[in-house]
Scaffold this motif. Structure first.
Motif, PDB file in Angstrom:
ATOM      1  N   GLU A  55       0.834  -1.215   0.000  1.00 44.06           N
ATOM      2  CA  GLU A  55       0.000   0.000   0.000  1.00 44.06           C
ATOM      3  C   GLU A  55       0.868   1.265   0.000  1.00 44.06           C
ATOM      4  OE1 GLU A  55      -3.090   0.486  -0.552  1.00 44.06           O
ATOM      5  OE2 GLU A  55      -2.911   2.629  -0.165  1.00 44.06           O
ATOM      6  N   ASN A  59       1.123   3.905  -3.059  1.00 46.80           N
ATOM      7  CA  ASN A  59       0.739   5.308  -2.861  1.00 46.80           C
ATOM      8  C   ASN A  59       1.852   6.252  -3.317  1.00 46.80           C
ATOM      9  OD1 ASN A  59      -1.793   4.839  -1.823  1.00 46.80           O
ATOM     10  ND2 ASN A  59      -1.245   5.297   0.297  1.00 46.80           N
ATOM     11  N   ALA A  60       3.077   5.954  -2.930  1.00 45.64           N
ATOM     12  CA  ALA A  60       4.186   6.838  -3.316  1.00 45.64           C
ATOM     13  C   ALA A  60       4.279   6.911  -4.842  1.00 45.64           C
ATOM     14  CB  ALA A  60       5.504   6.337  -2.714  1.00 45.64           C
ATOM     15  N   LYS A  62       1.905   6.342  -7.002  1.00 37.49           N
ATOM     16  CA  LYS A  62       0.709   6.944  -7.610  1.00 37.49           C
ATOM     17  C   LYS A  62       0.635   8.446  -7.407  1.00 37.49           C
ATOM     18  CE  LYS A  62      -2.951   4.689  -5.956  1.00 37.49           C
ATOM     19  NZ  LYS A  62      -4.230   3.983  -5.752  1.00 37.49           N
ATOM     20  N   TYR A  63       1.050   8.939  -6.220  1.00 39.85           N
ATOM     21  CA  TYR A  63       0.734  10.329  -5.871  1.00 39.85           C
ATOM     22  C   TYR A  63       1.921  11.257  -5.733  1.00 39.85           C
ATOM     23  CZ  TYR A  63      -3.568   7.934  -4.566  1.00 39.85           C
ATOM     24  OH  TYR A  63      -4.687   7.150  -4.581  1.00 39.85           O
ATOM     25  N   ALA A  64       3.088  10.749  -5.346  1.00 41.40           N
ATOM     26  CA  ALA A  64       4.159  11.661  -4.933  1.00 41.40           C
ATOM     27  C   ALA A  64       4.713  12.494  -6.087  1.00 41.40           C
ATOM     28  CB  ALA A  64       5.287  10.871  -4.268  1.00 41.40           C
ATOM     29  N   ASP A  91       9.303   9.260   0.290  1.00 37.98           N
ATOM     30  CA  ASP A  91       9.497   9.764  -1.066  1.00 37.98           C
ATOM     31  C   ASP A  91       9.870  11.235  -0.913  1.00 37.98           C
ATOM     32  OD1 ASP A  91       7.052  11.478  -1.182  1.00 37.98           O
ATOM     33  OD2 ASP A  91       5.993   9.566  -1.133  1.00 37.98           O
ATOM     34  N   ILE A  94       5.475  15.359  -3.598  1.00 39.68           N
ATOM     35  CA  ILE A  94       4.663  16.531  -3.251  1.00 39.68           C
ATOM     36  C   ILE A  94       4.228  16.531  -1.786  1.00 39.68           C
ATOM     37  CG2 ILE A  94       3.810  16.933  -5.594  1.00 39.68           C
ATOM     38  CD1 ILE A  94       1.270  15.492  -4.904  1.00 39.68           C
ATOM     39  N   GLY A  95       4.277  15.374  -1.148  1.00 34.13           N
ATOM     40  CA  GLY A  95       3.932  15.316   0.274  1.00 34.13           C
ATOM     41  C   GLY A  95       2.461  15.058   0.495  1.00 34.13           C
ATOM     42  N   ILE A  96       2.184  14.412   1.608  1.00 40.19           N
ATOM     43  CA  ILE A  96       0.805  14.149   1.987  1.00 40.19           C
ATOM     44  C   ILE A  96       0.326  15.422   2.671  1.00 40.19           C
ATOM     45  CG2 ILE A  96       1.085  13.220   4.328  1.00 40.19           C
ATOM     46  CD1 ILE A  96      -0.352  10.661   3.184  1.00 40.19           C
ATOM     47  N   PHE A 100      -3.374  15.994   7.199  1.00 42.31           N
ATOM     48  CA  PHE A 100      -3.918  14.666   6.964  1.00 42.31           C
ATOM     49  C   PHE A 100      -3.708  13.822   8.203  1.00 42.31           C
ATOM     50  CE2 PHE A 100      -4.252  10.444   5.228  1.00 42.31           C
ATOM     51  CZ  PHE A 100      -5.231  10.577   4.267  1.00 42.31           C
ATOM     52  N   SER A 107      -9.934   7.050   3.935  1.00 46.58           N
ATOM     53  CA  SER A 107      -9.702   6.304   2.697  1.00 46.58           C
ATOM     54  C   SER A 107      -9.244   4.887   3.040  1.00 46.58           C
ATOM     55  CB  SER A 107      -8.666   7.029   1.857  1.00 46.58           C
ATOM     56  OG  SER A 107      -7.579   7.376   2.678  1.00 46.58           O
ATOM     57  N   LEU A 108      -9.585   3.988   2.159  1.00 47.63           N
ATOM     58  CA  LEU A 108      -9.413   2.571   2.454  1.00 47.63           C
ATOM     59  C   LEU A 108      -7.949   2.162   2.672  1.00 47.63           C
ATOM     60  CD1 LEU A 108     -11.294   0.185   2.756  1.00 47.63           C
ATOM     61  CD2 LEU A 108     -10.803  -0.412   0.386  1.00 47.63           C
ATOM     62  N   GLY A 109      -7.069   2.647   1.794  1.00 46.85           N
ATOM     63  CA  GLY A 109      -5.675   2.213   1.846  1.00 46.85           C
ATOM     64  C   GLY A 109      -5.025   2.490   3.199  1.00 46.85           C
ATOM     65  N   LEU A 110      -5.154   3.722   3.673  1.00 46.81           N
ATOM     66  CA  LEU A 110      -4.487   4.069   4.932  1.00 46.81           C
ATOM     67  C   LEU A 110      -5.208   3.487   6.145  1.00 46.81           C
ATOM     68  CD1 LEU A 110      -3.215   7.663   4.088  1.00 46.81           C
ATOM     69  CD2 LEU A 110      -1.894   5.538   4.216  1.00 46.81           C
ATOM     70  N   THR A 132       6.691  12.549   1.637  1.00 42.85           N
ATOM     71  CA  THR A 132       5.956  11.710   2.587  1.00 42.85           C
ATOM     72  C   THR A 132       6.920  10.671   3.144  1.00 42.85           C
ATOM     73  OG1 THR A 132       3.936  12.020   1.325  1.00 42.85           O
ATOM     74  CG2 THR A 132       3.977  10.147   2.823  1.00 42.85           C
TER      75      THR A 132
HETATM   76  N1  ATP Z   1       3.107   9.206  -0.850  1.00 35.86           N
HETATM   77  C1  ATP Z   1       2.107  10.090  -1.012  1.00 35.86           C
HETATM   78  N2  ATP Z   1       2.348  11.320  -1.552  1.00 35.86           N
HETATM   79  C2  ATP Z   1       1.337  12.218  -1.721  1.00 35.86           C
HETATM   80  N3  ATP Z   1       0.047  11.988  -1.371  1.00 35.86           N
HETATM   81  C3  ATP Z   1      -0.250  10.783  -0.838  1.00 35.86           C
HETATM   82  C4  ATP Z   1       0.762   9.767  -0.626  1.00 35.86           C
HETATM   83  N4  ATP Z   1       0.157   8.688  -0.060  1.00 35.86           N
HETATM   84  C5  ATP Z   1      -1.141   9.013   0.067  1.00 35.86           C
HETATM   85  N5  ATP Z   1      -1.399  10.255  -0.404  1.00 35.86           N
HETATM   86  C6  ATP Z   1      -2.713  10.949  -0.396  1.00 35.86           C
HETATM   87  O1  ATP Z   1      -3.502  10.388   0.625  1.00 35.86           O
HETATM   88  C7  ATP Z   1      -4.736   9.910   0.084  1.00 35.86           C
HETATM   89  C8  ATP Z   1      -5.186   8.683   0.842  1.00 35.86           C
HETATM   90  O2  ATP Z   1      -4.377   7.541   0.532  1.00 35.86           O
HETATM   91  P1  ATP Z   1      -5.022   6.082   0.601  1.00 35.86           P
HETATM   92  O3  ATP Z   1      -3.980   5.083   0.269  1.00 35.86           O
HETATM   93  O4  ATP Z   1      -5.691   5.945   1.933  1.00 35.86           O
HETATM   94  O5  ATP Z   1      -6.164   6.108  -0.470  1.00 35.86           O
HETATM   95  P2  ATP Z   1      -6.056   5.937  -2.045  1.00 35.86           P
HETATM   96  O6  ATP Z   1      -4.657   5.510  -2.443  1.00 35.86           O
HETATM   97  O7  ATP Z   1      -6.585   7.207  -2.650  1.00 35.86           O
HETATM   98  O8  ATP Z   1      -7.061   4.777  -2.345  1.00 35.86           O
HETATM   99  P3  ATP Z   1      -6.818   3.216  -2.096  1.00 35.86           P
HETATM  100  O9  ATP Z   1      -5.497   3.050  -1.383  1.00 35.86           O
HETATM  101  O10 ATP Z   1      -7.968   2.783  -1.246  1.00 35.86           O
HETATM  102  O11 ATP Z   1      -6.773   2.620  -3.448  1.00 35.86           O
HETATM  103  C9  ATP Z   1      -4.449   9.661  -1.399  1.00 35.86           C
HETATM  104  O12 ATP Z   1      -5.622   9.755  -2.179  1.00 35.86           O
HETATM  105  C10 ATP Z   1      -3.446  10.755  -1.720  1.00 35.86           C
HETATM  106  O13 ATP Z   1      -4.113  11.969  -2.008  1.00 35.86           O
END
Ligand code: ATP
Ligand code: MG
Length: 140
Positions: A55, A59-60, A62-64, A91, A94-96, A100, A107-110, A132
């Motif tokens: 997870e 996340n890193a 997908k979003y960072a 990572d 851009i940071g969480i 938060f 959200s499900l992942g965290l 993050t």
């Molecule tokens: N490494 C990261 N860098 C930047 N933003 C992050 C990072 N990890 C999480 N986030 C932010 O935190 C939110 C919540 O993460 P979370 O894993 O709980 O949910 P998700 O990835 O959107 O969905 P899921 O994991 O359920 O598929 C993300 O949608 C994203 O905006």
């Protein structure tokens, strides 16, 4: 064959590399840095650890680096002492969001990460380095 202990350092390397490869099309300037100690875990700890890493690394990736910036995803597994293991995914992206709240994530992942950390009797800390930085520590 009955497998009692998993070579978790090797597992972390291959998991991180596989995830990195599968997200590769979405970025070009991102590096992966994996540092592992030799750690053997029982299956009941290896499974939640694997899910947590899956997870956090996903996340890193997908979003960072959504804004196209370059950077590094760092994955670490350390034997802090004879009785404590740490996993860290950081990572320099851009940071969480600052406000938060990891512990009350909707959200499900965290949420999943939080319950898996509880299952390990561990703790989750959000570091304050750039991007993050998530550290999980648990007794072994
Ligand atoms: N490494 C990261 N860098 C930047 N933003 C992050 C990072 N990890 C999480 N986030 C932010 O935190 C939110 C919540 O993460 P979370 O894993 O709980 O949910 P998700 O990835 O959107 O969905 P899921 O994991 O359920 O598929 C993300 O949608 C994203 O905006
Ligand atoms: Mg997620």
């Amino acid at each position: 064959m009955f497998v009692s202990k998993i070579d978790f350092g090797e597992y972390v390397k291959s998991l991180a590399n596989d995830l990195f490869r599968s997200y590769r099309q979405s970025f070009t300037g991102v590096q992966l840095n994996v540092q592992t100690d030799e750690v053997f875990l029982e299956l009941d700890q290896a499974i939640p650890c694997g899910l947590i890493l899956n997870e956090l690394i996903t996340n890193a990736l997908k979003y960072a680096f959504l804004d196209g910036r370059n950077g590094t995803v760092k994955v670490e597994l350390h034997a802090v002492s004879e009785h404590e293991i740490s996993l860290r995914v950081s990572d320099y992206g851009i940071g969480i969001l600052h406000d938060f709240n990891m512990l009350n994530a909707k959200s499900l992942g965290l949420q999943l990460v939080n319950s898996l950390v509880a299952q390990l009797d561990g703790r989750l800390e959000l570091g304050n380095s750039q991007g993050t930085d998530l550290l999980v520590s648990f007794p072994c």
